[in-house]
Structure formats: C-alpha cells, structure tokens
Design a protein around this motif. Structure first.
Motif, PDB file in Angstrom:
ATOM      1  N   GLU A  48       0.837  -1.212   0.000  1.00  0.00           N
ATOM      2  CA  GLU A  48       0.000   0.000   0.000  1.00  0.00           C
ATOM      3  C   GLU A  48       0.869   1.259   0.000  1.00  0.00           C
ATOM      4  OE1 GLU A  48      -3.388  -0.375  -0.161  1.00  0.00           O
ATOM      5  OE2 GLU A  48      -4.138  -0.965   1.807  1.00  0.00           O
ATOM      6  N   HIS A 101     -12.920   8.332  -0.412  1.00  0.00           N
ATOM      7  CA  HIS A 101     -13.412   7.623  -1.595  1.00  0.00           C
ATOM      8  C   HIS A 101     -14.374   8.509  -2.371  1.00  0.00           C
ATOM      9  CE1 HIS A 101     -12.429   3.597   0.477  1.00  0.00           C
ATOM     10  NE2 HIS A 101     -11.668   3.693  -0.591  1.00  0.00           N
ATOM     11  N   ASP A 320      -9.849   6.551  -5.060  1.00  0.00           N
ATOM     12  CA  ASP A 320      -9.313   7.308  -3.926  1.00  0.00           C
ATOM     13  C   ASP A 320      -9.116   8.752  -4.360  1.00  0.00           C
ATOM     14  OD1 ASP A 320      -8.804   5.135  -1.960  1.00  0.00           O
ATOM     15  OD2 ASP A 320      -7.486   4.401  -3.552  1.00  0.00           O
ATOM     16  N   LYS A 354       0.667   1.092  -7.118  1.00  0.00           N
ATOM     17  CA  LYS A 354      -0.520   0.882  -6.270  1.00  0.00           C
ATOM     18  C   LYS A 354      -1.417  -0.224  -6.824  1.00  0.00           C
ATOM     19  CE  LYS A 354      -3.053   2.311  -2.769  1.00  0.00           C
ATOM     20  NZ  LYS A 354      -4.173   1.375  -2.809  1.00  0.00           N
ATOM     21  N   HIS A 390     -16.022   0.063  -0.273  1.00  0.00           N
ATOM     22  CA  HIS A 390     -15.117   1.194  -0.494  1.00  0.00           C
ATOM     23  C   HIS A 390     -15.902   2.458  -0.868  1.00  0.00           C
ATOM     24  CE1 HIS A 390     -12.055  -1.848   0.013  1.00  0.00           C
ATOM     25  NE2 HIS A 390     -12.771  -2.594  -0.808  1.00  0.00           N
TER      26      HIS A 390
END
Ligand code: GAL
Length: 434
Positions: A48, A101, A320, A354, A390
């Motif tokens: 991450e 998010h 994100d 990522k 998410h």
C-alpha cells in the motif's frame, strides 16, 4: 585627509552599502519557513505504501519548502483510519488533506461541511477535462467538484495460485467461472486435494467478498438496483445471492477473523495454502512490487487472475481522492499536494505501484503492467458499478448497518433469513427504501 574628504568618503560608503543591500536580498535572505502538509491516508501496509512514497517524492522535489507529514493509519480499507479521522474532525483538528473515496464518502464530508469546493483549482489546472465524465459526478455536489481523484481501483478480481489449481486438476475458464455453482464445484475439488479454496481475512474483507458474491449472483443491474431502490432486498433473488455468500464462506479458512488484514489472507493464496483470494487490485502492487514491501512475484506464474464468478464484463470500481478541508492550517501547502495528486506525473508514479489505473485519462500506458493495461481497457468497455465496502454506493450509516448485520451473519452463516431481514431493515432505516 581633511575632515571634509573623510565625511564625503563615509557618505559614499553608506550610499553604496545601502544600494547593495537593496538589490541583493535574494542572495542573502533566509529560506522561506518550511510549512508542514499533513496528509492522512491508510496506505501504510505492505504493497500500500509504495505508491504513496512515489508521490511524496515528487511532491518534495517540486515543493522543497513544504514538509510532507505522513499521517497514515494502518488498516486496509481505512478500517482504523476512518475512526481516527472522525475523532480529529470532531475535535476541530483536520489534517491538511485526507484520503476520501469518490461517491458516498465524499458526499458525506460535503454534507458535514468538512471540505471545500475546488472549482478554481479544477478551472485553472484543467483537471476536470482530464477525468472520465463518469467520475466527475461522484466527487461533485451541486455542480462543484470537492476532491481530487488519484486513481481507479478494480475491486472485483479473483486472484489465484496456478500451481495449486493445476495440482488439483482445476482450470479457470477464460473470463472466470460463469456462476457460483461452477465455482463451488471447483472448490469441492480443491478441498478434496487438501487446500483451502478461498482465502479470507478480517471483517472488512468479508464485506468485500459479500459485494462480489452479490454482484456475481444478482448481476450488475441487480446490484446497482439495491442502492437506488429498484432491486427488492426481500426478493427471492437476494435470498439466492445470500445463500451463495453463505456457501462461499464455507470454503474459507477458519482463522479468517483473526488475520490482521488483507495481506495475510492474500498470502495464503501466494504461499500455496489456498487456491483463490477475491480482493481489489491493490493486491497486484503487493504481489508484484519488489521486496521488502512487495512479494516480487511473477504474474501468470506465481499468481494469476480472473473476474470473480459471474462478473465477466463487469468492472466494480472505487476511486481514492484527496480533499481540501474547511479550516485547514496550510491551504497553500494543501493545494501543492492536490496539484501533485492531480498531475499526470504524480498519477503515473503512484498508480503503477498501487495496482490501480490513473483517474486521468491521459496517462502513458507503457508505464503500467499488463494487468493494469487490461484493467484500463475494461474500465473503458465494461459495465461499471460501484463498491459498497469502499464507499462508492450506500451512504455511511447504511453501510455501517449492513456491516453490522454482516458481522453477525459471518459468525453464523446458517441464519440467511435473519441476515436478509436485517438488510431489508437497513434499507428502510438508512437507505433507498425509506
Ligand atoms: C481501499 C482503498 C485502496 C486500498 C484498499 C486496501 O478502500 O481505496 O486504495 O488501500 O482499501 O487498503
């Protein structure tokens, strides 16, 4: 030398010294005070942290007078970070920017008046035009953009260990298993070969699996309908999907709840203890990135992937983004951070590590893995639906009711009807069935 001459010489010295000090301040001036920019995220665990580190590097090179303060809080999907952030926001102590998010999470910060609109930045940077049209509404309220998306993650990926499968004599069809029944038949074979079929981690990963099973069972439209009131939570189709979820849980490792996060679950698969792991494509970064943060595994040989059962042609997404808080301490520093997060350079450095693709549409695909290049194609051509875990769909209070009901169910997956009743109630109390 006479007094008069001495006086004249002194006067010339004073004039020259004054003139010099007036024209040369830049050379002698102390550097501008370094100002801290505290950025809050949950990108600290293996796989991450790499992407964030790459973006920080660009930020520090571009803005040497800004001091990046990495305020990450460990815990996949923000399980711990979100609670810490909520406490800080309540106490009037916002970080200079935080990870949010796109979708319901961003809307909630807007509604709580915790973040500022970014119209000027979007206009001056042209960033809005670089984003897919479908993403803008998920970061905008009343026509004002409120956050800077840095990526698109795919949440529906079924990672698998090719050796475990070939040893058991199981083949994953092109496009993945067409249905959960097909998948369960493969699981029986894998179980008979002495392996775990489906690796699972703690609570939030059970919710992640839940949404994947729901989408694979109900179809993309059926899933989307759960969040806008078009799909009946009490229907027989939902019961069937919940039965599939209960059955999928029966093929998971018994210690799932005790694992610390998604990485140990994913590692059960890469180690060869388990055949499959359904997880978002941040797992790609973990698998493929170099050690010590990544596992440095070879795609197609050490691990492979397919859409989870029943989701071929469906892209379940999340994005994100970073925000500008109301009442932040260093707005200029935050704008520097948002400038890097929005930039092509920042996104091209961040995303290949990522496991995500750029939120921007103009990134150079040659900088990305084969996995990500295909994800970018699927993002552009598949049917796209939002993730619940998410925070794209389902507002936070609704999501939290679902998560609570899910926790009870995972502890006793025989209680499908109780679970369904709790989901129906959650839709009535907090969701689209109000
Ligand atoms: C998601 C987040 C991803 C990734 C994942 C696992 O919520 O959007 O970027 O970090 O959690 O922690």
């Amino acid at each position: 030398m006479s007094n008069k001459k001495l006086y004249a010489l002194f006067a010339v010295f004073v004039i020259v010294a004054t003139a010099l000090s007036a024209c040369g301040p830049a050379a002698t001036q102390a550097p501008a005070a370094s100002k801290q920019v505290e950025v809050f995220s949950w990108w600290v665990g293996p796989g991450e942290a790499d992407g964030l580190a790459a973006m920080i590097k660009i930020f520090q090179a571009k803005y040497p007078n800004d001091k990046f303060v990495n305020a990450s809080v460990a815990g996949g999907a923000g399980t711990n970070a979100k609670a810490v952030l909520a406490t800080r926001l309540q106490g009037g102590d916002p970080p200079d920017s935080w990870q949010a998010h796109a979708g319901e999470a961003t809307f909630a910060y807007v509604d709580a008046k915790q973040i500022q609109p970014l119209d000027d930045f979007f206009k001056s940077s042209g960033f809005g035009a670089a984003l897919p049209a479908s993403l803008l509404p998920l970061i905008s309220k009343d026509g004002h953009p409120y956050s800077v998306p840095v990526n698109i993650h795919r949440s529906n990926v079924m990672w698998y260990n090719p050796k475990v499968l070939s040893d058991a004599g199981v083949t994953v069809p092109a496009g993945g298993f067409a249905s959960y029944d097909d998948f369960f038949a493969a699981c029986d074979t894998i179980k008979a070969a002495g392996k775990i079929c489906l690796a699972l981690g703690p609570a939030w990963t059970a919710e992640h699996l839940f949404e994947n099973v729901m989408i694979g069972s109900l179809g993309a439209d059926g899933w989307a309908g759960l969040w806008d009131g078009k799909t009946d939570w009490a229907s027989a189709d939902v019961t069937k999907a919940l039965d599939n979820y209960a059955k999928a849980l029966s093929y998971t490792n018994s210690d799932a709840a005790t694992l610390s996060d998604w990485q140990p679950a994913a590692q059960l698969m890469t180690n060869g203890d388990a055949a499959f792991n359904i997880m978002g494509d941040w797992a790609y970064g973990y698998f493929a990135n170099p050690a010590p943060n990544g596992l440095a595994l070879k795609p197609h040989t050490d691990f492979d992937w397919a859409p989870p059962p029943g989701t071929n042609g469906v892209f379940v997404f999340l994005a994100d983004s970073f925000v500008l808080p109301v009442g932040n301490k260093n707005a200029a520093g935050t704008m520097d951070w948002l400038t890097v997060a929005a930039s092509k350079e920042g996104q091209e450095a961040f995303n290949p590590l990522k496991g995500s693709i750029c939120a921007r549409t103009d990134c150079d695909q040659s900088k990305f893995s084969e996995y990500s290049q295909n994800a970018a194609k699927d993002w552009a051509s598949n049917q796209v639906v939002g993730s619940l875990t998410h925070e794209v769909v389902g507002n936070p209070s609704w999501d939290s009711k679902v998560a609570t009901a899910l926790g009870v169910f995972v502890a006793d997956p025989t209680k499908v009807s109780d679970f369904q009743s709790a989901l129906v109630a959650a839709c009535k109390s907090d969701g689209a069935c109000k």
